[in-house]
Design a protein around this motif. Structure first.
Motif, PDB file in Angstrom:
ATOM      1  N   ASP A   7       0.823  -1.215   0.000  1.00 20.63           N
ATOM      2  CA  ASP A   7       0.000   0.000   0.000  1.00 20.63           C
ATOM      3  C   ASP A   7       0.850   1.255   0.000  1.00 20.63           C
ATOM      4  OD1 ASP A   7       0.853  -0.164   2.659  1.00 20.63           O
ATOM      5  OD2 ASP A   7      -1.062   0.503   3.483  1.00 20.63           O
ATOM      6  N   TYR A   8       2.160   1.123   0.299  1.00 20.45           N
ATOM      7  CA  TYR A   8       3.030   2.312   0.253  1.00 20.45           C
ATOM      8  C   TYR A   8       3.717   2.485  -1.107  1.00 20.45           C
ATOM      9  CZ  TYR A   8       6.425  -1.255   1.877  1.00 20.45           C
ATOM     10  OH  TYR A   8       7.183  -2.389   2.044  1.00 20.45           O
ATOM     11  N   GLU A  10       1.462   6.530  -3.101  1.00 18.52           N
ATOM     12  CA  GLU A  10       0.967   5.474  -2.241  1.00 18.52           C
ATOM     13  C   GLU A  10      -0.389   4.952  -2.721  1.00 18.52           C
ATOM     14  OE1 GLU A  10       2.674   6.655   2.147  1.00 18.52           O
ATOM     15  OE2 GLU A  10       0.766   7.504   1.499  1.00 18.52           O
ATOM     16  N   ASP A  11      -0.616   3.678  -2.439  1.00 20.62           N
ATOM     17  CA  ASP A  11      -1.852   2.980  -2.767  1.00 20.62           C
ATOM     18  C   ASP A  11      -2.069   2.815  -4.268  1.00 20.62           C
ATOM     19  OD1 ASP A  11      -3.035   2.045  -0.459  1.00 20.62           O
ATOM     20  OD2 ASP A  11      -4.069   3.924  -0.034  1.00 20.62           O
ATOM     21  N   ASN A  49      -2.009  -1.114  -5.529  1.00 18.66           N
ATOM     22  CA  ASN A  49      -3.196  -1.834  -5.051  1.00 18.66           C
ATOM     23  C   ASN A  49      -4.431  -1.457  -5.862  1.00 18.66           C
ATOM     24  OD1 ASN A  49      -1.657  -3.033  -3.086  1.00 18.66           O
ATOM     25  ND2 ASN A  49      -2.773  -2.190  -1.347  1.00 18.66           N
ATOM     26  N   ARG A  50      -4.599  -0.169  -6.111  1.00 23.90           N
ATOM     27  CA  ARG A  50      -5.775   0.286  -6.856  1.00 23.90           C
ATOM     28  C   ARG A  50      -5.726  -0.179  -8.306  1.00 23.90           C
ATOM     29  NH1 ARG A  50      -5.575   5.245  -7.472  1.00 23.90           N
ATOM     30  NH2 ARG A  50      -3.900   6.032  -6.139  1.00 23.90           N
ATOM     31  N   THR A  88       1.081  -8.738  -0.288  1.00 27.97           N
ATOM     32  CA  THR A  88       1.373  -7.343   0.008  1.00 27.97           C
ATOM     33  C   THR A  88       2.397  -7.235   1.131  1.00 27.97           C
ATOM     34  OG1 THR A  88       0.384  -5.159   0.342  1.00 27.97           O
ATOM     35  CG2 THR A  88      -0.458  -6.958   1.707  1.00 27.97           C
ATOM     36  N   THR A 141       6.124   3.152   5.427  1.00 27.93           N
ATOM     37  CA  THR A 141       5.239   4.114   4.780  1.00 27.93           C
ATOM     38  C   THR A 141       6.101   5.171   4.107  1.00 27.93           C
ATOM     39  OG1 THR A 141       3.258   5.487   5.095  1.00 27.93           O
ATOM     40  CG2 THR A 141       4.980   5.687   6.755  1.00 27.93           C
ATOM     41  N   SER A 146      -2.289  -0.573   8.299  1.00 27.23           N
ATOM     42  CA  SER A 146      -1.857  -0.949   6.954  1.00 27.23           C
ATOM     43  C   SER A 146      -2.639  -2.141   6.421  1.00 27.23           C
ATOM     44  CB  SER A 146      -0.361  -1.282   6.956  1.00 27.23           C
ATOM     45  OG  SER A 146       0.415  -0.127   7.175  1.00 27.23           O
ATOM     46  N   ASN A 178      -6.019  -1.061   5.416  1.00 25.56           N
ATOM     47  CA  ASN A 178      -5.957  -0.274   4.181  1.00 25.56           C
ATOM     48  C   ASN A 178      -5.768  -1.186   2.968  1.00 25.56           C
ATOM     49  OD1 ASN A 178      -5.853   2.325   2.794  1.00 25.56           O
ATOM     50  ND2 ASN A 178      -3.702   1.860   2.424  1.00 25.56           N
ATOM     51  N   ASN A 179      -4.901  -2.197   3.099  1.00 24.67           N
ATOM     52  CA  ASN A 179      -4.704  -3.148   2.005  1.00 24.67           C
ATOM     53  C   ASN A 179      -5.980  -3.915   1.695  1.00 24.67           C
ATOM     54  OD1 ASN A 179      -1.752  -3.581   0.904  1.00 24.67           O
ATOM     55  ND2 ASN A 179      -1.512  -3.118   3.084  1.00 24.67           N
ATOM     56  N   THR A 236      -8.286  -1.403  -0.245  1.00 23.33           N
ATOM     57  CA  THR A 236      -7.904  -1.023  -1.605  1.00 23.33           C
ATOM     58  C   THR A 236      -7.830  -2.229  -2.547  1.00 23.33           C
ATOM     59  OG1 THR A 236      -5.567  -1.063  -0.937  1.00 23.33           O
ATOM     60  CG2 THR A 236      -6.686   1.066  -0.919  1.00 23.33           C
TER      61      THR A 236
END
Length: 289
Positions: free
Chosen positions: A59-60, A63-64, A67-68, A85, A90, A109, A112-113, A116
């Motif tokens: 995710d870093y 950033e992100d 994943n997106r 992941t 970060t 984190s 968040n993973n 996303t």
């Protein structure tokens, strides 16, 4: 060629031995959106269509961003696809890399993973170690194993680890995989601007003893400059590029290696995938050393 992650558990994961690392899909300095977003999405689709079923992300990155991109290109995910992941770091607005590894940070984190990547459980998560002077390893891994019990994580791995750190990790709980820098030309520790990166050669035998796949990263970034004439000579023999030979060398070095060469070029992706077809003889490997 396949490899099985967490082979002695209730939920082993069998994947192709040539994966894809998504880090290069971001903008310059691993920051921001890709220069060519349609090509980035096509790279992910092409890799999976060609049989790649192991993707490495974090995710870093961005950033992100990666994943997106993965979710946009591939969700709903095909059966058998493993998305791995990383947590533990970060980025700051100045693009520096800093630890993000307290139990609270790691939980943030992971959540968040999950969001996303549009997943309810992450199949494999690497805890990236950011060097001495940070949160103790036992505390970091304890948080990871707790989230594993909760069902947020299926398998826990370690990244950027020294031999001593891996030995400690193995005493603390089940370690499914290890991800370290490793290539034909870069086998031991290298100092990067933001951290020291232990090499794969330092832990490979320990991984083999425990049946733990070792996932080399940066194999094409730091592995090709100044490696001498031998790699180029064997590459010419097999009508391949030095980059392809570097991947082939990793695949032949040990059955426990799972390379994840990354690229932001569709053409280079196709070249990298062809490396799996190269068959190096025992004489080739002996000559390469």
């Amino acid at each position: 060629m396949t490899i099985t992650i967490a082979q002695n558990t209730a939920h082993p994961l069998t994947v192709s031995r040539l994966g894809y690392g998504t880090m290069r899909l971001t903008g310059p300095d691993i920051w921001g959106e890709p220069a060519n977003r349609p090509e980035a999405l096509e790279i992910l689709k092409t890799a999976v269509a060609a049989g790649v079923n192991f993707l490495d992300t974090a995710d870093y990155y961005g950033e992100d961003v990666t994943n997106r991109l993965i979710a946009e290109a591939l969700h709903p995910y095909p059966a058998g696809l493993v998305i791995c992941t990383k947590v533990g770091a970060t980025r700051k607005p100045d693009k520096s890399w800093v630890p993000f590894n307290t139990p609270e940070n790691l939980r943030t984190s992971i959540d968040n993973n999950l969001r996303t990547l549009k997943q309810e459980q992450i199949q494999l998560v690497h805890l990236r170690l950011m060097g001495p002077g940070t949160v103790p390893l036992a505390e970091q891994l304890g948080a990871m194993f707790e989230m594993q019990k909760e069902g947020k994580i299926q398998h826990v791995g370690l990244s950027n680890v020294t031999r001593a750190e891996l030995e400690t990790g193995l005493q603390l709980g089940p370690i499914a995989t290890v991800e370290n820098m490793y290539s034909y030309g870069q086998r031991t520790t290298v100092q990067l601007p933001h951290s020291a990166n232990p090499g794969g050669e330092e832990v490979l035998d320990l991984c083999e003893q425990h049946g733990i796949p070792l996932i080399p990263f940066f194999s094409l970034v730091h592995g090709l400059p100044n490696v001498g004439y031998k790699l180029a000579e064997i590459a010419q023999k097999h009508k391949a590029t030095p980059a392809q030979l570097n991947i082939a060398w990793l695949l032949h070095k040990s059955p426990w290696l799972l390379p994840i060469p990354g690229t932001s070029s569709l053409a280079h992706l196709r070249e990298n995938l062809k490396a799996a077809d190269i068959r190096l003889s025992a004489e080739d490997m002996a000559y390469l050393g």
